[in-house]
Design a protein around this motif. Structure first.
Motif, PDB file in Angstrom:
ATOM      1  N   LEU A   1       0.450  -1.175  -0.634  1.00  0.00           N
ATOM      2  CA  LEU A   1       0.319   0.373   0.076  1.00  0.00           C
ATOM      3  C   LEU A   1       0.797   1.497   0.354  1.00  0.00           C
ATOM      4  O   LEU A   1       0.623   1.990  -1.017  1.00  0.00           O
ATOM      5  CB  LEU A   1      -1.039   0.156   0.855  1.00  0.00           C
ATOM      6  CG  LEU A   1      -2.011   0.970   1.435  1.00  0.00           C
ATOM      7  CD1 LEU A   1      -3.058   0.864   0.587  1.00  0.00           C
ATOM      8  CD2 LEU A   1      -2.358   1.352   2.676  1.00  0.00           C
ATOM      9  N   LEU A   2       2.259   1.308   0.797  1.00  0.00           N
ATOM     10  CA  LEU A   2       2.506   2.178   0.882  1.00  0.00           C
ATOM     11  C   LEU A   2       3.804   2.813   0.253  1.00  0.00           C
ATOM     12  O   LEU A   2       4.687   3.803  -0.351  1.00  0.00           O
ATOM     13  CB  LEU A   2       3.079   2.804   2.250  1.00  0.00           C
ATOM     14  CG  LEU A   2       1.968   2.884   3.451  1.00  0.00           C
ATOM     15  CD1 LEU A   2       2.639   2.476   4.909  1.00  0.00           C
ATOM     16  CD2 LEU A   2       0.801   3.991   3.367  1.00  0.00           C
ATOM     17  N   ALA A   3       4.194   1.547  -0.533  1.00  0.00           N
ATOM     18  CA  ALA A   3       5.481   2.013  -1.819  1.00  0.00           C
ATOM     19  C   ALA A   3       5.033   1.836  -2.416  1.00  0.00           C
ATOM     20  O   ALA A   3       4.998   2.336  -3.790  1.00  0.00           O
ATOM     21  CB  ALA A   3       6.705   0.628  -0.947  1.00  0.00           C
ATOM     22  N   TYR A   4       3.511   0.488  -3.449  1.00  0.00           N
ATOM     23  CA  TYR A   4       3.842   0.510  -4.756  1.00  0.00           C
ATOM     24  C   TYR A   4       1.908   1.589  -4.273  1.00  0.00           C
ATOM     25  O   TYR A   4       1.566   0.609  -6.000  1.00  0.00           O
ATOM     26  CB  TYR A   4       3.408  -0.748  -4.815  1.00  0.00           C
ATOM     27  CG  TYR A   4       5.176  -1.460  -4.951  1.00  0.00           C
ATOM     28  CD1 TYR A   4       6.054  -1.463  -5.997  1.00  0.00           C
ATOM     29  CD2 TYR A   4       5.505  -2.187  -4.026  1.00  0.00           C
ATOM     30  CE1 TYR A   4       6.656  -2.112  -5.563  1.00  0.00           C
ATOM     31  CE2 TYR A   4       6.903  -2.911  -3.950  1.00  0.00           C
ATOM     32  CZ  TYR A   4       7.687  -2.613  -5.028  1.00  0.00           C
ATOM     33  OH  TYR A   4       9.112  -2.890  -5.085  1.00  0.00           O
ATOM     34  N   PHE A   5       1.179   1.393  -3.570  1.00  0.00           N
ATOM     35  CA  PHE A   5       0.183   2.379  -3.935  1.00  0.00           C
ATOM     36  C   PHE A   5      -0.970   1.574  -4.239  1.00  0.00           C
ATOM     37  O   PHE A   5      -2.120   2.053  -4.606  1.00  0.00           O
ATOM     38  CB  PHE A   5       0.504   3.837  -4.897  1.00  0.00           C
ATOM     39  CG  PHE A   5       1.388   3.918  -4.120  1.00  0.00           C
ATOM     40  CD1 PHE A   5       1.465   5.596  -3.493  1.00  0.00           C
ATOM     41  CD2 PHE A   5       2.155   4.436  -5.359  1.00  0.00           C
ATOM     42  CE1 PHE A   5       2.875   6.562  -3.300  1.00  0.00           C
ATOM     43  CE2 PHE A   5       3.660   5.596  -5.317  1.00  0.00           C
ATOM     44  CZ  PHE A   5       3.863   6.165  -4.586  1.00  0.00           C
ATOM     45  N   LEU A   6      -0.779   0.561  -3.973  1.00  0.00           N
ATOM     46  CA  LEU A   6      -2.334  -0.400  -4.327  1.00  0.00           C
ATOM     47  C   LEU A   6      -3.098  -0.652  -3.412  1.00  0.00           C
ATOM     48  O   LEU A   6      -3.074  -0.471  -2.274  1.00  0.00           O
ATOM     49  CB  LEU A   6      -1.482  -2.329  -4.423  1.00  0.00           C
ATOM     50  CG  LEU A   6      -0.528  -1.421  -5.944  1.00  0.00           C
ATOM     51  CD1 LEU A   6      -0.492  -3.104  -5.882  1.00  0.00           C
ATOM     52  CD2 LEU A   6      -1.530  -0.794  -6.136  1.00  0.00           C
ATOM     53  N   GLY A   7      -4.534  -0.822  -3.948  1.00  0.00           N
ATOM     54  CA  GLY A   7      -5.493  -0.841  -2.761  1.00  0.00           C
ATOM     55  C   GLY A   7      -5.893   0.501  -2.299  1.00  0.00           C
ATOM     56  O   GLY A   7      -6.459   0.440  -1.149  1.00  0.00           O
ATOM     57  N   MET A   8      -5.834   1.231  -2.651  1.00  0.00           N
ATOM     58  CA  MET A   8      -5.611   2.645  -2.250  1.00  0.00           C
ATOM     59  C   MET A   8      -6.984   3.085  -1.317  1.00  0.00           C
ATOM     60  O   MET A   8      -7.347   3.533  -1.005  1.00  0.00           O
ATOM     61  CB  MET A   8      -4.951   4.278  -2.986  1.00  0.00           C
ATOM     62  CG  MET A   8      -3.777   4.045  -3.057  1.00  0.00           C
ATOM     63  SD  MET A   8      -2.814   4.251  -1.406  1.00  0.00           S
ATOM     64  CE  MET A   8      -3.831   5.925  -1.214  1.00  0.00           C
TER      65      MET A   8
ATOM     66  N   ALA B   1       3.938   7.115   5.205  1.00  0.00           N
ATOM     67  CA  ALA B   1       4.769   5.766   3.638  1.00  0.00           C
ATOM     68  C   ALA B   1       6.220   6.316   4.480  1.00  0.00           C
ATOM     69  O   ALA B   1       8.117   4.637   4.509  1.00  0.00           O
ATOM     70  CB  ALA B   1       4.353   6.637   2.423  1.00  0.00           C
TER      71      ALA B   1
END
Lengths: 209, 204
Positions: B19-26, B192
């Motif tokens: 979530l915090l490094a690849y921004f998935l599931g924001m 992050a």
């Protein structure tokens, strides 16, 4: 052109007043990840516009045939088809950029903007309006992407589209690139600040959803 | 071997936090983090679905889709890898549906807790993203198992801490335009940053 031209309205609304990222909070994932460089952001925005407008168009054409309880999977298949086309196209003609975008082209499938437009607009509107709505949303998304990428690339590596724009003389007197801008947290903070700016600006003019 | 897997796990929970490094599931991260209980429920559901779908997609990719994977039925030249997007999303949707039915059948308590979140998960970018990363990084089967589980745990940790922070933020008094979404993004940015500090562990 009349002031209340509905087609123009549909196109313009998502660009500013109802912007998918800043106001509706959709599609944030990819917006953050591909904005280190302007080039990837621009390619991503174009890919997104293509997918969202074409899939809205097709879904809208089929809207009377799709049974209500399997509509999600039908929508997903239409969207995936366009994403596969986009991905293959990028890999054939823009191999380097497609490597940089890595999984994020594929993730357009689960991007909430595409699903959201299909669900809330294409299912209840005629095809040409859905197409325009898709274009508008793609453009609104692209606008945010490109502005974030502009800030990050300019401050982070002193470049725009990979071309050095911060002059050498500035480095000579002690200016340094803010490496922080290239890291993940900067993206969050920039979007946060942009939302703040936009909410403050729109509030005064009474623009609302 | 084991050491590699442990390091992969730590990496996927902390430094490479999905979530915090690849921004998935924001999207669900922003929408569901208002309440701590729902955040925990959704977190568990994500861990569960990720641990099932990532290895499953590994099997499907390596036995059906990868270049040369169809050797065993006499089609050595076949390359179906361009079908991976549509296959993965179909697998994810099917697994989510199956899990929902199973839970509904066997555990009413669990269904009450997780049931409402399961449909949401099918379109959570983190699930598809992890499967795609798994292909891109050429992981082995064991690695995909650990990577799926670790990413789920990392995602859950992020959303639960976010919910806790937002609970406190209710008493804060931010400028009007910043309230809500804008503030959440900035807090996520700070989170992050702190997760990046974990990068010391994974290398050691």
């Amino acid at each position: 052109m009349k002031k209340n031209n509905p087609i123009l309205q549909i196109f313009l609304r998502p660009i500013w007043g109802d912007n998918p990222i800043n106001i509706q909070m959709l599609g944030i994932c990819s917006a953050l990840a591909v904005t280190v460089q302007l080039k990837t952001a621009l390619v991503m925005a174009l890919a997104m516009t293509f997918v969202v407008s074409c899939s809205s168009f097709i879904i809208s054409l089929m809207r009377r045939q799709i049974p209500n309880n399997i509509r999600i999977i039908v929508e997903l298949s239409v969207i995936s088809t366009f994403v596969i086309i986009t991905d293959e196209f990028l890999r054939a003609y823009f191999y380097d950029t497609s490597k940089q975008l890595s999984v994020f082209v594929g993730l357009i499938i689960t991007n909430c903007i595409v699903m959201g437009r299909a669900e809330s607009f294409a299912l209840s509107n005629p095809p040409h309006l859905s197409f325009i709505d898709g274009m508008g949303n793609g453009a609104g998304y692209g606008l945010v992407l490109v502005s974030v990428a502009f800030i990050r690339e300019l401050l982070g590596s002193g470049k725009l589209f990979g071309v050095q724009v911060v002059p050498e003389s500035l480095y000579a007197i002690g200016y340094e690139d803010a490496g922080f801008m290239l890291l993940a947290p900067a993206a969050f903070i920039i979007i946060g600040l942009m939302v703040w700016l936009q909410k403050t600006l729109t509030k005064g003019r009474g623009v609302n959803k | 071997m084991t050491e590699n897997l442990i390091s992969l796990f730590v990496n996927s929970v902390f430094t490479g936090n999905i979530l915090l490094a690849y921004f998935l599931g924001m999207c669900s991260f922003i929408a569901v983090s208002k309440n701590i209980n729902t955040a925990v429920g959704l977190g568990f559901a994500v861990v569960f679905v990720l641990s099932v779908t990532t290895p499953l997609n590994w099997l499907i990719y390596h036995f059906l889709l990868a270049p040369g994977a169809l050797d065993w039925i006499g089609l050595p030249g076949a390359d179906l890898s361009f079908l991976k997007f549509i296959t993965f999303i179909a697998v994810i949707a099917a697994v989510v549906q199956a899990i929902e039915i199973l839970i509904d059948r066997f555990s009413a308590a669990l269904y009450a807790g997780l049931g409402v979140f399961l449909p949401l998960i099918a379109v959570n970018c983190a699930i598809l993203g992890v499967s795609l990363f798994m292909v891109e990084r050429n992981q082995t089967f064991m690695e995909s198992l650990i990577f799926g589980f670790g990413s789920g745990v990392g995602w859950m940790m992020a959303i639960v801490s976010m919910a806790a922070i937002r609970l406190k933020l209710r008493y804060a008094n931010p400028p009007e335009g910043l309230e809500g979404y804008g503030l959440t993004m900035i807090v996520a940015g700070l989170m992050a940053m702190s997760f990046m500090l974990f990068s010391g562990i994974s290398t050691g």
